[in-house]
Every structure is written in C-alpha cells, then in structure tokens.
Write an enzyme that holds these catalytic residues in place. Structure first.
Site, PDB file in Angstrom:
ATOM      1  CB  SER A 116      33.594  20.232  58.174  1.00 29.63           C
ATOM      2  OG  SER A 116      32.440  19.713  57.579  1.00 29.63           O
ATOM      3  CG  ASP A 145      32.690  21.279  50.501  1.00 31.05           C
ATOM      4  OD1 ASP A 145      31.979  20.326  50.870  1.00 31.05           O
ATOM      5  OD2 ASP A 145      33.568  21.788  51.227  1.00 31.05           O
ATOM      6  CG  HIS A 181      34.742  18.798  53.220  1.00 30.27           C
ATOM      7  ND1 HIS A 181      33.997  19.956  53.235  1.00 30.27           N
ATOM      8  CD2 HIS A 181      34.535  18.210  54.423  1.00 30.27           C
ATOM      9  CE1 HIS A 181      33.364  20.048  54.397  1.00 30.27           C
ATOM     10  NE2 HIS A 181      33.679  18.999  55.142  1.00 30.27           N
TER      11      HIS A 181
END
Length: 429
Positions: free
Chosen positions: A211, A307, A374
């Site tokens: 991330s 995502d 994610h």
C-alpha cells in the site's frame, strides 16, 4: 461482525486478529471471502493477520512473533516519527542458505494530508513508536516457515514501521503543531542501521512494501539498489501500491487532491525522482503510475485490478457519493449493479494502460488479478496456501519467486471480473 455463508451453517471454529476473521465450516470447506469492519485500519489488519485458517491448511498455524527494535541514534539525524519518537523496525535473522539474503518490507497505512489528521495520527502506531506493538506476527512473505514462504523463509526479514504519513518521503516540520515530517530521513536512518547489522554483506536483497509502503518501494527502489555492490542481486516488489490518478464517481479526482496536500504539507517535492519532476508536477510524481517505467532496478507489481482501498477511498468515497449509491457495492462486490461493474471495469482498463510500458521491460514482473482485495503478499491465505489466488496455475508467492530468481518471466494479467473464482475477496460490514 457477520459471517458469510448460509445462516444455519455451523462453524467448526473461528480465529481472528484485530477484526479479520477466517472461518472453516464443519464440512471442511472454507469461506473464501474475508470479512472486516469498515472502521478497521485495512492496511494494518491485512498485513498482520495471524488468526488465519490458511484456506486449506485445516489447522490453526500461529506465526512467529517478532519484537520491536528502535533505531538508536536516529534522533541525532532528525529521523523521527511524527511525534518526535524514534523510528523502529522488526527483524528476524536469516540462516543457512539465506544468512546473507535480506528482505526489507516497508509497512503501509495511508497518509496524513492535513495538520489535523497528522496531529491525530501522531497519537497512534502510525505516527509514534510509543504506540507501536512490542511484537507483531510475521506471516506471508515474512513467514519463517518453508511451507508458507518457500523462497524467502530463511532470509533476514525486516518490517520497517511506518510513522511519517508520507510513504517514507517527506522532509519538513510544523513547529506550531509539534509535527515532524521526516519520512525520508527515517528511510535513510533505518537502512544505515540495517547495513551496520550485516545487510552490507548481502548477496541478495529484495525491497518490498504494501500500500503506502508499496508507493515507498517504488520511490526508493533505485536508491536501495545503489546501497549495494553491483554483484548483489537487488530487486523490488510493490504490493497494492499502484494508486491511479483516477476520476471518482462524482467526476472529481479525490486521490489527486489528497496527494497534493500530502506532498505540499510534508515537503515531499525535493525527494521525488527527478526523472519525473522534470516532466510532471510533484503531485503527479507521487503516483506510481508515472514512476514505474523509469525505475531502473527490476520491479515486480502485485495488485488487485479492483483494489478495495482505491474503490472505497479514491473512486467512491463518501464525499463523492453523498447519497450512498455506492455504499453496498464498495462493501461487497456481490452487491454491485451492472452499471457499477462497468465503471469498475473502466478502472481496471486504466490500470492495464498504466503498466503497458512498464511490462515491456524484460526485467520487470506483474501479477494483476481480478480480485477485490488490497495487499496480498503479507496475508498468508493470499501469499501461499493450498487455495491461493491464481492466474493460470500460478499463485503470488510462486510468481514472485520465479521472477526474483530468474526462473521464469512473469507478466500475469487476469481476465476481467467475474472470471476468476480463486479470489479471496474482502467483504466489509
């Protein structure tokens, strides 16, 4: 918290960590979706799962717990968290064939883009080592078990904690609010500390991140390569970090506005790659889509085409959807109407366009699956298990390993939703 499956389905057991649950039914099958509360910090929850059923392992596997190490001497270099405390990492030493191999994982966890947000953040583990866990579980790509992490289990594995709020790239401060924006210095101090602890002798190294940590991996990839001799095999892995400068459901660019504030507030401009800033403004150069093609070091991208963080926070945030038309869809892809899926297919197309030039370089690798997820490298169920997400017949761990060790060229792009039945989709309450 609710469970997926029929209402009368008896659960044999339920295990969880910080709200992330995995369930096995009495018939031995697994509930493939992951159920989390909307209020959870998705980045942290996903990257620190230890209550996992591992989708087919059939037994509870408790991962290695690794203690916190403060970067002593960092304060003298101005390398401090938002609140002025020392930065930190977790390290588990390698052995055997991995004794001189190093895996550095940069933690994710969003960004803070206003004084108010950063003041709040500095009183959490995302802005202060005083609030960080003394131990965290190492799972997925950080696991020390060969059966869970076949290529990297015996490497020196390090999790660098994220406490600056600008993807380890800011260099500024706000004296009135007593905020230290020192991400770039934290990165440098942590790497110098690890080099002094043996990383300088590495014959193999992999920089990875999830991330916001995936953004940091792209930003620092070539710099990481530059720390080692030419004889050291160095590559980078960005997981869930391909954030796109996409138009949201209201026609605006929510994420571009956020990134503009982050870059300005935290003094990120000076630390962005010049190869980008000579062409584009600093805000656009914080988007990995504008950076990846110019990264000289071999880079692998793992990303979900749908995502979940980007769907919730960038494409259909509450500010862009005040009437809540997207609420059910962003919580659970099964609730998306045909017109919403069409919009999301357009987002997937943007992602594929963004990697088209990058993918032509033989040194680079891709694993873009058509899942609602994610960060998939730190979760054991999605990294390596009996039933992992697949593209063709290859999972993420095998694909990354094949690419890193030059066994095969990996340019894996999934067919569009809903063709992939192997996904471990995230479902929110």
């Amino acid at each position: 918290m609710r469970f997926l499956g029929s209402a009368n389905m008896k659960l044999l057991w339920v295990v969880g960590f910080m709200g992330l649950l995995f369930c096995r039914r009495t018939d031995g099958t697994f509930i493939r979706e992951v159920n989390v509360t909307q209020e959870q910090d998705l980045h942290y929850t996903e990257s620190n799962v230890y209550g996992y059923a591992a989708y087919g392992y059939g037994v509870f596997t408790r991962p290695l717990m690794v203690g916190l190490t403060l970067v002593n001497g960092a304060a003298a270099k101005g390398a401090v968290c938002l609140d002025g405390t020392l930065p930190a990492y977790h390290i588990h030493r390698g052995y055997g064939s991995g004794a001189n191999s190093w895996l550095i994982q940069l933690e994710g966890g969003g960004w803070c883009d206003t004084i108010r947000n950063c003041v709040y953040r500095k009183k959490t583990r995302r802005g202060s080592s005083a609030y960080m866990e003394k131990q965290i579980p190492f799972s997925g790509i950080l696991s020390n078990k060969a059966g869970e992490n076949p290529d990297f289990y015996n490497w020196n594995r390090v999790k660098v904690r994220y406490c600056d709020g600008a993807s380890f790239s800011g260099d500024s401060q706000n004296e009135a609010a007593q905020l230290h924006f020192r991400g770039q210095r934290i990165w440098k101090a942590a790497m110098e500390d690890l080099m002094s602890k043996g990383m300088r002798y590495a014959n193999q190294a992999l920089l990875s991140g999830c991330s916001a940590g995936g953004v940091a991996t792209v930003l620092h990839c070539d710099g990481f390569r530059g720390m080692f001799p030419a004889t050291t095999k160095v590559k980078c892995l960005s997981d869930g970090g391909l954030f796109l400068d996409a138009i949201d459901v209201s026609g605006r660019r929510t994420l571009r506005s956020m990134f503009r504030r982050v870059v300005s507030l935290q003094g990120v401009q000076k630390n962005l790659p010049r190869s980008c800033t000579i062409r584009l403004n600093p805000t656009l150069c914080f988007f990995p889509q504008h950076l990846i093609a110019s990264v000289k070091t071999p880079l692998f991208l793992v990303n979900a085409a749908y995502d979940t963080w980007q769907i919730q926070a960038s494409l259909a945030p509450r500010t862009a959807d005040p009437n809540g038309h997207w609420h059910a869809c962003t919580n659970n892809n099964a609730n998306c109407a045909a017109w919403q899926i069409k919009f999301l297919q357009g987002f997937r197309n943007q992602m594929l366009n963004a990697v088209s030039g990058f993918s032509r370089a033989g040194k680079n690798g891709l694993f873009i699956n058509s899942c609602f997820s994610h960060c998939q490298t730190e979760r054991q169920d999605t990294w390596f298990s009996q039933n992992p997400p697949l593209i063709g017949n290859k999972g993420i761990a095998k694909s990354v390993g094949n690419w890193y060790f030059d066994r095969y060229s990996i340019k894996a792009i999934d067919c569009p939703y809903p063709c992939d039945k192997t996904c471990h989709n995230l479902v929110f309450k």
